[in-house]
Enzyme design. Structure first.
Site, PDB file in Angstrom:
ATOM      1  N   SER A 145      14.696  10.650   5.889  1.00 29.41           N
ATOM      2  CA  SER A 145      15.299   9.480   5.319  1.00 29.41           C
ATOM      3  C   SER A 145      16.509   9.227   5.623  1.00 29.41           C
ATOM      4  CB  SER A 145      15.676   9.840   3.741  1.00 29.41           C
ATOM      5  OG  SER A 145      16.751   9.129   3.203  1.00 29.41           O
ATOM      6  N   TYR A 158      19.160  16.724  -1.495  1.00 32.43           N
ATOM      7  CA  TYR A 158      18.309  15.660  -0.821  1.00 32.43           C
ATOM      8  C   TYR A 158      18.563  15.498   0.335  1.00 32.43           C
ATOM      9  CZ  TYR A 158      15.418  11.548  -0.318  1.00 32.43           C
ATOM     10  OH  TYR A 158      14.149  10.347   0.016  1.00 32.43           O
TER      11      TYR A 158
HETATM   12  P1  NDP Z   1       6.894   7.777  -4.815  1.00 26.88           P
HETATM   13  O1  NDP Z   1       7.542   8.725  -5.971  1.00 26.88           O
HETATM   14  O2  NDP Z   1       6.738   6.170  -4.739  1.00 26.88           O
HETATM   15  O3  NDP Z   1       5.561   8.263  -4.252  1.00 26.88           O
HETATM   16  C1  NDP Z   1       5.367   9.861  -4.056  1.00 26.88           C
HETATM   17  C2  NDP Z   1       3.919  10.166  -3.932  1.00 26.88           C
HETATM   18  O4  NDP Z   1       3.932  11.539  -3.563  1.00 26.88           O
HETATM   19  C3  NDP Z   1       2.988   9.796  -5.124  1.00 26.88           C
HETATM   20  O5  NDP Z   1       1.486   9.896  -4.770  1.00 26.88           O
HETATM   21  C4  NDP Z   1       2.970  11.259  -5.766  1.00 26.88           C
HETATM   22  O6  NDP Z   1       2.065  11.550  -6.708  1.00 26.88           O
HETATM   23  C5  NDP Z   1       3.149  12.331  -4.760  1.00 26.88           C
HETATM   24  N1  NDP Z   1       4.034  13.512  -5.263  1.00 26.88           N
HETATM   25  C6  NDP Z   1       5.133  13.628  -5.556  1.00 26.88           C
HETATM   26  N2  NDP Z   1       5.499  14.893  -5.550  1.00 26.88           N
HETATM   27  C7  NDP Z   1       4.461  15.514  -5.253  1.00 26.88           C
HETATM   28  C8  NDP Z   1       4.064  16.869  -5.183  1.00 26.88           C
HETATM   29  N3  NDP Z   1       4.892  17.789  -5.554  1.00 26.88           N
HETATM   30  N4  NDP Z   1       2.636  17.376  -4.971  1.00 26.88           N
HETATM   31  C9  NDP Z   1       2.090  16.461  -4.457  1.00 26.88           C
HETATM   32  N5  NDP Z   1       2.184  15.192  -4.521  1.00 26.88           N
HETATM   33  C10 NDP Z   1       3.377  14.762  -4.864  1.00 26.88           C
HETATM   34  O7  NDP Z   1       7.675   8.058  -3.421  1.00 26.88           O
HETATM   35  P2  NDP Z   1       8.111   7.237  -2.201  1.00 26.88           P
HETATM   36  O8  NDP Z   1       6.988   6.731  -1.502  1.00 26.88           O
HETATM   37  O9  NDP Z   1       9.079   6.487  -2.217  1.00 26.88           O
HETATM   38  O10 NDP Z   1       8.514   8.359  -1.137  1.00 26.88           O
HETATM   39  C11 NDP Z   1       7.659   8.929  -0.411  1.00 26.88           C
HETATM   40  C12 NDP Z   1       8.666   9.803   0.602  1.00 26.88           C
HETATM   41  O11 NDP Z   1       9.613   8.852   1.439  1.00 26.88           O
HETATM   42  C13 NDP Z   1       9.405  10.808   0.169  1.00 26.88           C
HETATM   43  O12 NDP Z   1       9.666  12.125   0.962  1.00 26.88           O
HETATM   44  C14 NDP Z   1      10.870  10.108  -0.015  1.00 26.88           C
HETATM   45  O13 NDP Z   1      11.854  11.115   0.145  1.00 26.88           O
HETATM   46  C15 NDP Z   1      11.005   9.439   1.252  1.00 26.88           C
HETATM   47  N6  NDP Z   1      11.891   8.303   1.243  1.00 26.88           N
HETATM   48  C16 NDP Z   1      11.741   7.302   0.314  1.00 26.88           C
HETATM   49  C17 NDP Z   1      12.498   6.211   0.063  1.00 26.88           C
HETATM   50  C18 NDP Z   1      12.476   5.071  -0.812  1.00 26.88           C
HETATM   51  O14 NDP Z   1      13.466   4.263  -0.807  1.00 26.88           O
HETATM   52  N7  NDP Z   1      11.371   4.925  -1.623  1.00 26.88           N
HETATM   53  C19 NDP Z   1      13.539   6.190   1.214  1.00 26.88           C
HETATM   54  C20 NDP Z   1      13.664   7.219   2.048  1.00 26.88           C
HETATM   55  C21 NDP Z   1      12.767   8.316   2.229  1.00 26.88           C
HETATM   56  P3  NDP Z   1       2.178  12.465  -8.078  1.00 26.88           P
HETATM   57  O15 NDP Z   1       3.658  12.159  -8.817  1.00 26.88           O
HETATM   58  O16 NDP Z   1       0.997  12.135  -8.868  1.00 26.88           O
HETATM   59  O17 NDP Z   1       2.307  13.670  -7.355  1.00 26.88           O
END
Ligand code: NDP
Length: 256
Positions: A145, A158
């Protein structure tokens, strides 16, 4: 040409049922890879797998909480068995956040954010290393990020996990270069996903984001997945150890 194709390659994308991970799964499949993904919610995972299967996309998946040591081991055992001990691409995408002033975090919250964002990707790299090495042409991408590059109001834990992921990419890039494993980190700014939908639905906050971003808007998940996929292509064969911001220019926007 094959420089722009992932045909014949295998990939593991953690957290592929929503957001950036979902877009990465689709992008890799569209470029020819066979993908395995995971998430915690079994019903949503099965729903996605059905949709992909209906579209003819080569995606399998398993339920796995990436913050659990045992479940990570089980995930990689599964991946090893279905891909015959070889993996070309590892995308460490799972991540979460709790946004608070530093003085308000509890020890439990610290552990939860650390284990979900940093420890999970560290351990999955360790578990995947023999498979990546065996594939002879491998690439790891961390979804970091801009909060790992500069201060943001998203919270210090974070930020620390994302900064550590950027450094981890540099260390592994050098340590595993002889194993033909490239390692990079992609650092997005606000991307419209379920993780941040509650903050971006606040019109005032969205306006502030737009005003600080040269491209004047938050990003879409498929604007991140294209960079992630590029880093995995043979065309990116000389790129390793880098942290690449996908942020509409946010991180280079000085004052005024
Ligand atoms: P979302 O919350 O929209 O999606 C996260 C995905 O990961 C879901 O499929 C969720 O499914 C899964 N997930 C979350 N926790 C776990 C876990 N403990 N074990 C297995 N699966 C998990 O997040 P984003 O797509 O926004 O984020 C993805 C990455 O991008 C993250 O690392 C985030 O920090 C990073 N990021 C996002 C930004 C943004 O603005 N959106 C900006 C900068 C970085 P489920 O909950 O069912 O497990």
């Amino acid at each position: 040409s094959s420089r722009w194709s992932l045909a014949g390659m295998t990939a593991l994308v953690t957290g592929g049922t929503r957001g950036i991970g979902y877009a990465v799964v689709e992008e890799l499949v569209e470029l020819g890879a066979v993908v395995h993904t995971c998430s915690r919610n079994e019903a949503e995972l099965n729903q996605r797998l059905q949709e992909w299967s209906a579209k003819g996309y080569a995606v399998a998946g398993s339920v796995c909480d990436a913050s659990s040591h045992t479940q990570r081991q089980q995930l990689l055992e599964k991946v090893s068995s279905i891909f015959n001990g070889k993996l070309n691409i590892l995308i460490n995408n799972v991540g979460t956040n709790i946004k608070k002033p530093t003085m308000e975090y509890t020890a439990e919250e610290y552990s939860m954010i650390m284990s979900t964002n940093l420890e999970s990707s560290y351990h999955i790299c360790q578990l995947a290393h023999p498979l990546l090495k065996a594939s002879t042409l491998a690439s790891i991408v961390f979804i970091s990020s801009v909060a790992g590059l500069i201060h943001m109001s998203s919270g210090s834990i974070y930020g620390a996990t994302k900064g550590a992921m950027n450094q981890l990419a540099k260390n592994l890039a050098c340590e595993w270069a002889n194993d033909n494993i490239r390692v990079n980190s992609v650092a997005p700014w606000y991307i419209k996903t379920s993780l941040v939908e509650h903050v971006l639905s606040d019109k005032h906050f969205l306006d502030k984001v737009a005003s600080r971003t040269p491209l004047k808007r938050p990003g879409e998940a498929n604007e991140v997945s294209s960079m992630v996929a590029f880093l995995c292509l043979p065309a990116a064969s000389y790129i390793t150890g880098q942290t690449i911001a996908v942020d509409g220019g946010f991180s280079v926007n000085g004052f005024p």
